[in-house]
Design an enzyme around this catalytic site. Structure first.
Site, PDB file in Angstrom:
ATOM      1  N   ASP A  89       3.369  -3.867   6.863  1.00 27.25           N
ATOM      2  CA  ASP A  89       4.726  -3.433   6.519  1.00 27.25           C
ATOM      3  C   ASP A  89       5.049  -2.045   7.048  1.00 27.25           C
ATOM      4  O   ASP A  89       6.210  -1.714   7.271  1.00 27.25           O
ATOM      5  CB  ASP A  89       5.006  -3.538   5.012  1.00 27.25           C
TER       6      ASP A  89
HETATM    7  C1  LAN Z   1      -1.891   1.859  -0.195  1.00 24.14           C
HETATM    8  C2  LAN Z   1      -0.672   2.624   0.021  1.00 24.14           C
HETATM    9  C3  LAN Z   1       0.370   1.956   0.833  1.00 24.14           C
HETATM   10  C4  LAN Z   1       0.371   0.462   0.663  1.00 24.14           C
HETATM   11  C5  LAN Z   1       1.674  -0.217   1.149  1.00 24.14           C
HETATM   12  C6  LAN Z   1       2.042   0.118   2.582  1.00 24.14           C
HETATM   13  C7  LAN Z   1       2.831   0.260   0.275  1.00 24.14           C
HETATM   14  C8  LAN Z   1       1.510  -1.697   0.959  1.00 24.14           C
HETATM   15  O1  LAN Z   1       2.705  -2.362   1.214  1.00 24.14           O
HETATM   16  C9  LAN Z   1       0.307  -2.217   1.696  1.00 24.14           C
HETATM   17  C10 LAN Z   1      -0.976  -1.565   1.159  1.00 24.14           C
HETATM   18  C11 LAN Z   1      -0.964  -0.041   1.219  1.00 24.14           C
HETATM   19  C12 LAN Z   1      -1.243   0.371   2.647  1.00 24.14           C
HETATM   20  C13 LAN Z   1      -2.053   0.581   0.354  1.00 24.14           C
HETATM   21  C14 LAN Z   1      -3.348  -0.105   0.154  1.00 24.14           C
HETATM   22  C15 LAN Z   1      -4.307   0.495  -0.885  1.00 24.14           C
HETATM   23  C16 LAN Z   1      -4.282   2.001  -0.920  1.00 24.14           C
HETATM   24  C17 LAN Z   1      -4.713   2.536   0.438  1.00 24.14           C
HETATM   25  C18 LAN Z   1      -2.838   2.422  -1.217  1.00 24.14           C
HETATM   26  C19 LAN Z   1      -2.303   1.929  -2.532  1.00 24.14           C
HETATM   27  C20 LAN Z   1      -2.989   3.910  -1.387  1.00 24.14           C
HETATM   28  C21 LAN Z   1      -4.354   4.092  -2.097  1.00 24.14           C
HETATM   29  C22 LAN Z   1      -5.085   2.731  -2.019  1.00 24.14           C
HETATM   30  C23 LAN Z   1      -6.603   2.892  -1.817  1.00 24.14           C
HETATM   31  C24 LAN Z   1      -7.282   1.556  -1.945  1.00 24.14           C
HETATM   32  C25 LAN Z   1      -7.144   3.902  -2.829  1.00 24.14           C
HETATM   33  C26 LAN Z   1      -8.615   4.027  -2.886  1.00 24.14           C
HETATM   34  C27 LAN Z   1      -9.155   3.122  -3.923  1.00 24.14           C
HETATM   35  C28 LAN Z   1      -9.981   2.112  -3.708  1.00 24.14           C
HETATM   36  C29 LAN Z   1     -10.016   1.004  -4.651  1.00 24.14           C
HETATM   37  C30 LAN Z   1     -10.881   2.064  -2.529  1.00 24.14           C
END
Ligand code: LAN
Length: 728
Positions: free
Chosen positions: A454
């Site tokens: 996205d």
């Molecule tokens: C994010 C942030 C952005 C998010 C969107 C783009 C909004 C979404 O549409 C796709 C997935 C994504 C890229 C995403 C995946 C998981 C993340 C990276 C996070 C929520 C930000 C933090 C999270 C990450 C997994 C945090 C670390 C924790 C673990 C469990 C490893």
């Protein structure tokens, strides 16, 4: 370890522990963020604080009140006049990306055990952040708004102590009491057991086996770890290494003290193997399945007689993969969790004089952010692309982007988008099991450089909007590069039509039964998400209007299948479930945006109609909407105590996408959002906006500008048109 010597700190974190007029945000050429503390007045004069710095530090901007808006568009314009002050020279909007409360412990424990110090000011402000985020009972939750858990409390307690808080400090005393009420740290979830074992305050025997050996299996095996969700596999690689070598901190005085402070019984009398599956009920979101328990029986038994050459080979393989990840991202790594674990692996394998060690030392700062309440560790190295993508679309769709006043700002946005697009596939591509990146946009910066479906969609839309709709805008992104982005999007569709986050779904979904991290949901494989699917549908639909020839049949087929997926993903009551924002309001906005682009509206589509009726049923007496993060946890709608501006915008946008025929609900939403705008054009921060893995809330503070401006500007035109239509 003098770098971690005990400190005297005030009893409360209300007031800054450092001089906030001395902090500055530095932006790298790629838009990476690092905060710096200036020590002399000369330095401060030479590098003045910007409005952006001040805003995020919570310092007053002292901007004059703007002319009082008399309609929604004027309110949107005032909003952007304010928001422009927060745009950096290079064109993007930095932002605080806090929320999760299990990231500072990784940073602090990972730094302590690798011998990496912090600057005094960083220590002080991290301590203050922890102080400011304790709950009433003295503990911490898994995220800033959550109630206390063993995970949050045990880990943040350790972090606070490492950072220098003495055990008799009132905050430490209260936190310890809270932890002891939970029976001490014994029942910490598996990721907590891991970090405490690294710190040498939990015995490795208290952990189930973490098998790096899985990486020795042939790739074609359906459950091979390269098929797991990218974050999960990238965390379990260094975990497997560190478990395999049983890495642990030497027994410092602090380690010995923590062994006493964390438990209600004598540390040396604890039956460690009995703790492996024990997780306190306050922490349990995804309890172990019977299948997982069965698997643990087998691999724990194997661990008792592990075959040393096999273990050595597995650890070597895990190390290789860590190096590939580090080299692909310049040691920034996929996210803050695997970054800190990789750092320990590299210190262990490469030593403290290595280049990797130095790089990791620096890269910690990309995640460390100073906010008004102290210094936090961010969920990623920022949300740069995500924020700029929405801002660009808001500006163009409202018409503000075409106004002379904002021209410079819009061109800078385009320049930033130009710089952020990833031009090549990763250095280590197939060998690191990566998806193609050439043409993609990442979530944050090019340094991190991971394709996200996205983000690529929103990035592409933003570029097309500016290049097509802003008069004389430079065409910075060539047709070829736009086509590369389309190629990436087309490469990401799953067989059932949906789109996941970073990659295709590579493994059967039943793998979720083996989810070992009790605190998260849906982490084992990729899943299809309505939000991600929407961004792709809308980006492709807008692209094909711009270029009707390029891969026209592929685009048509992809969009049709994706819309079909969306139809099927709708909940019977009408909304879509959101996985990355809170929650039904968020996803429904996206889904209706998709449907609008294929011509489905309230009038002609039962899907759109059902969704609108659902949203209308949730509108509150004050004209707004408010949904709690708990919706994401319990999977059904939970009202927030207060109406939320951001969700009100999402709901109103959704209604407009569906061309909802009655103006009143949208008018009332506009009134609510305008009533909360301050005279300088800004909106105050309300509740947390985002979520991940069902159970962790994460903040998107720029949403309160992006979606307000977007919604108000659109509503202005929409309501006018609607009235015109009615009159005719
Ligand atoms: C994010 C942030 C952005 C998010 C969107 C783009 C909004 C979404 O549409 C796709 C997935 C994504 C890229 C995403 C995946 C998981 C993340 C990276 C996070 C929520 C930000 C933090 C999270 C990450 C997994 C945090 C670390 C924790 C673990 C469990 C490893």
């Amino acid at each position: 370890m003098s770098a971690y010597a005990p400190l005297d700190v005030p009893a409360s974190g209300k007031l800054p522990f450092t001089d906030y007029s001395r902090w500055r945000l530095r932006i790298s050429d790629n838009g990476d963020h690092t905060w710096h503390y200036l020590h002399t007045n000369e330095e401060c004069t030479a590098w003045p604080q910007t409005d952006c710095d001040k805003y995020w530090l919570g310092l007053p901007l002292d901007l004059p009140p703007l002319p009082k808006p008399t309609n929604a568009l004027e309110a949107a314009r005032n909003g952007y006049r304010y928001f422009q002050h927060l745009q950096t020279e290079d064109g993007h909007w930095p932002g605080e990306y806090g929320g999760p409360m299990f990231l500072i412990p990784g940073l602090v424990i990972g730094s302590y055990v690798t011998g990496m110090p912090f600057k005094l000011e960083e220590r002080l402000e991290m301590i203050r952040y922890l102080f400011n985020h304790t709950n009433e009972d003295g503990g911490w939750g898994i995220h800033v708004e959550g109630s206390s858990t063993v995970f949050g409390t045990a880990l943040n307690y350790c972090a606070m102590r490492i950072l220098g808080v003495k055990p008799d400090h009132p905050v430490a005393v209260k936190a310890r009491a809270c932890l002891h009420k939970f029976g001490g740290a014994l029942g910490v979830p598996s990721w907590g057991k891991f970090w405490l074992s690294i710190l040498n305050v939990y015995d490795w025997e208290g952990n189930h086996m973490i098998p790096a050996e899985l990486w020795l299996l042939p790739d074609w095996i359906p459950v091979h770890p390269h098929r797991w969700w990218i974050h999960t596999r990238n965390v379990y690689i260094p975990m497997g290494y560190l478990y395999g070598v049983r890495f642990k901190m030497e027994e410092t005085e602090l380690v010995l003290a923590l062994r006493e402070e964390l438990y209600t019984q004598n540390y040396y009398s604890i039956d460690w193997p009995a703790q492996r599956s024990y997780v306190h009920e306050v922490d349990l979101y995804t309890p172990h399945s019977l299948v997982l328990e069965g698997v643990y029986k087998i691999i724990d038994t194997y661990e008792n007689c592990a075959f040393p050459p096999l273990r050595r080979a597995a650890v070597r393989r895990a190390y290789e993969l860590v190096v590939l990840e580090d080299e692909n991202t310049d040691c920034q790594d996929l996210g803050p969790v695997n970054k800190m674990m990789n750092q320990i692996v590299r210190m262990h394998a490469d030593g403290r004089d290595s280049e990797a060690y130095k790089k990791h030392y620096e890269r910690r700062h990309d995640f460390m952010w100073v906010g008004a309440e102290g210094m936090m560790m961010c969920g990623t190295n920022g949300s740069q692309l995500w924020d700029i993508g929405f801002t660009a679309q808001a500006l163009i769709e409202t018409g503000l982007g075409q106004e002379e006043e904002f021209r410079d700002s819009v061109v800078r946005i385009l320049k930033w988008l130009d710089n952020c697009q990833i031009r090549e596939n990763p250095k280590h591509f197939q060998s690191a099991y990566r998806h193609q990146t050439k043409g993609a946009w990442p979530f944050s910066t090019k340094t991190q450089g991971y394709t996200v479906s996205d983000c690529t969609g929103e990035g592409l839309k933003a570029v097309l909007y500016i290049q097509e709709h802003v008069k004389n805008a430079p065409k910075l992104i060539s047709e070829e590069r736009l086509c590369n982005a389309v190629d990436v999007l087309l490469s990401l569709q799953n067989p059932d039509g949906g789109f996941a986050s970073y990659e295709l779904i590579r493994a059967p979904l039943f793998l979720e039964y083996l989810n070992p991290a009790e605190v998260f949901g849906n982490i084992m494989t990729e899943f299809n998400y309505p939000e991600c699917t929407t961004s792709v549908i809308t980006a492709l639909s807008i692209f094909r209007k711009h270029n009707p020839k390029y891969r026209a049949n592929d685009i048509q087929r992809t969009v049709t299948k994706a819309v079909d997926f969306l139809h099927k993903a709708q909940k019977p009551e009408g909304p879509w479930f959101g996985s990355w924002g809170i929650c039904f309001t968020y996803a429904t906005q996206f889904a209706l945006e998709s449907l609008s682009l294929v011509g489905e509206t309230y009038e002609n589509s039962p899907y759109a109609r059902r969704a609108c009726d659902f949203l209308i049923s949730k509108q509150r007496a004050d004209g707004g909407w408010g949904e709690s993060y708990k919706s994401c946890e319990v999977l059904h709608w939970v009202e927030h105590e207060q109406t939320q501006v951001v969700q009100t915008c999402w709901a109103a946008m959704a209604l407009m996408y569906a061309q909802y025929p009655h103006p009143e609900p949208i008018e009332r939403a506009v009134q609510l959002v305008m009533s909360r705008q301050r005279p300088d054009g800004s909106w105050p921060q309300e509740a947390i906006e985002g979520v991940f893995n069902k159970n962790v809330a994460i903040s998107y503070p720029n949403f309160k500008f992006e979606f307000t401006i977007w919604m108000l500007g659109r509503a202005h035109r929409y309501l006018k048109e609607l009235k015109g239509r009615k009159a005719a």
